[in-house]
Write a protein that holds these residues in place. Structure first.
Motif, PDB file in Angstrom:
ATOM      1  N   MET A  65      -0.544   4.809  -1.418  1.00 33.72           N
ATOM      2  CA  MET A  65      -0.359   5.879  -0.450  1.00 33.72           C
ATOM      3  C   MET A  65      -0.144   5.270   0.938  1.00 33.72           C
ATOM      4  O   MET A  65      -0.675   4.225   1.271  1.00 33.72           O
ATOM      5  CB  MET A  65      -1.580   6.798  -0.461  1.00 33.72           C
ATOM      6  N   ALA A  66       0.599   5.950   1.753  1.00 33.60           N
ATOM      7  CA  ALA A  66       0.885   5.456   3.100  1.00 33.60           C
ATOM      8  C   ALA A  66      -0.398   5.451   3.926  1.00 33.60           C
ATOM      9  O   ALA A  66      -1.288   6.267   3.725  1.00 33.60           O
ATOM     10  CB  ALA A  66       1.922   6.343   3.767  1.00 33.60           C
ATOM     11  N   ASP A  67      -0.478   4.505   4.870  1.00 37.08           N
ATOM     12  CA  ASP A  67      -1.662   4.497   5.734  1.00 37.08           C
ATOM     13  C   ASP A  67      -1.529   5.600   6.782  1.00 37.08           C
ATOM     14  O   ASP A  67      -0.501   6.259   6.900  1.00 37.08           O
ATOM     15  CB  ASP A  67      -1.895   3.117   6.355  1.00 37.08           C
ATOM     16  N   ASP A  68      -2.619   5.812   7.550  1.00 37.21           N
ATOM     17  CA  ASP A  68      -2.640   6.907   8.526  1.00 37.21           C
ATOM     18  C   ASP A  68      -1.534   6.798   9.570  1.00 37.21           C
ATOM     19  O   ASP A  68      -0.989   7.807  10.010  1.00 37.21           O
ATOM     20  CB  ASP A  68      -4.008   6.959   9.224  1.00 37.21           C
ATOM     21  N   THR A  69      -1.188   5.574   9.966  1.00 34.99           N
ATOM     22  CA  THR A  69      -0.123   5.382  10.953  1.00 34.99           C
ATOM     23  C   THR A  69       1.205   5.870  10.390  1.00 34.99           C
ATOM     24  O   THR A  69       1.963   6.573  11.070  1.00 34.99           O
ATOM     25  CB  THR A  69      -0.011   3.895  11.355  1.00 34.99           C
ATOM     26  N   ASP A  70       1.480   5.524   9.121  1.00 34.86           N
ATOM     27  CA  ASP A  70       2.710   5.978   8.475  1.00 34.86           C
ATOM     28  C   ASP A  70       2.723   7.507   8.352  1.00 34.86           C
ATOM     29  O   ASP A  70       3.746   8.145   8.582  1.00 34.86           O
ATOM     30  CB  ASP A  70       2.862   5.361   7.083  1.00 34.86           C
ATOM     31  N   LEU A  71       1.593   8.086   7.956  1.00 32.28           N
ATOM     32  CA  LEU A  71       1.522   9.540   7.812  1.00 32.28           C
ATOM     33  C   LEU A  71       1.722  10.233   9.159  1.00 32.28           C
ATOM     34  O   LEU A  71       2.388  11.260   9.241  1.00 32.28           O
ATOM     35  CB  LEU A  71       0.183   9.950   7.199  1.00 32.28           C
ATOM     36  N   HIS A  72       1.165   9.665  10.204  1.00 32.08           N
ATOM     37  CA  HIS A  72       1.333  10.228  11.536  1.00 32.08           C
ATOM     38  C   HIS A  72       2.812  10.169  11.952  1.00 32.08           C
ATOM     39  O   HIS A  72       3.377  11.149  12.446  1.00 32.08           O
ATOM     40  CB  HIS A  72       0.459   9.486  12.544  1.00 32.08           C
TER      41      HIS A  72
END
Length: 125
Positions: free
Chosen positions: A1-8
């Protein structure tokens, strides 16, 4: 899963694209579009065939939806020279391009249907 930075970043990008995305989603995310295109995906069908396969759709709702889908380029309408005159609806290549996302959405819905099942009060879980 993408990290929080990627999701943001993905979320920010999606929000910037809302003006471009919203008009497209408005055309396909209504009550009947997915179901009508699902009926037409394997083969063309006449009006009454479509209506029989879609439990609960009214004559007017189907007629309006088919006109809109034709106008939006997702369905073509062909007059059949019979007595009485018949009309056959066929999904277009643009309509077929929705098959994969629709299948993914249907799979997701089946996988998570229990989360949306009404409880004894009629509310969803």
């Amino acid at each position: 899963m993408a990290d929080d930075t990627d999701l943001h970043a993905l979320s920010c990008q999606a929000l910037m694209n809302v003006p471009r995305i919203r008009p497209v989603l408005d055309k396909i995310a209504d009550k009947w579009t997915i179901m009508i295109l699902t009926v037409l995906c394997p083969e063309p069908a006449r009006f009454n065939e479509i209506k029989r396969r879609l439990d609960g759709i009214t004559h007017k709702s189907l007629a309006d939806a088919l006109k809109r889908l034709e106008r939006d380029g997702l369905v073509t309408r062909t007059v059949i020279p019979t007595t009485p005159i018949g009309v056959r609806y066929t999904i277009t290549p643009l309509g077929h391009s929705l098959r994969e996302p629709f299948e993914a959405l249907c799979s997701w819905a089946l996988k998570h249907e229990a989360a949306f099942a009404p409880d004894s009060d009629g509310d969803t879980a």
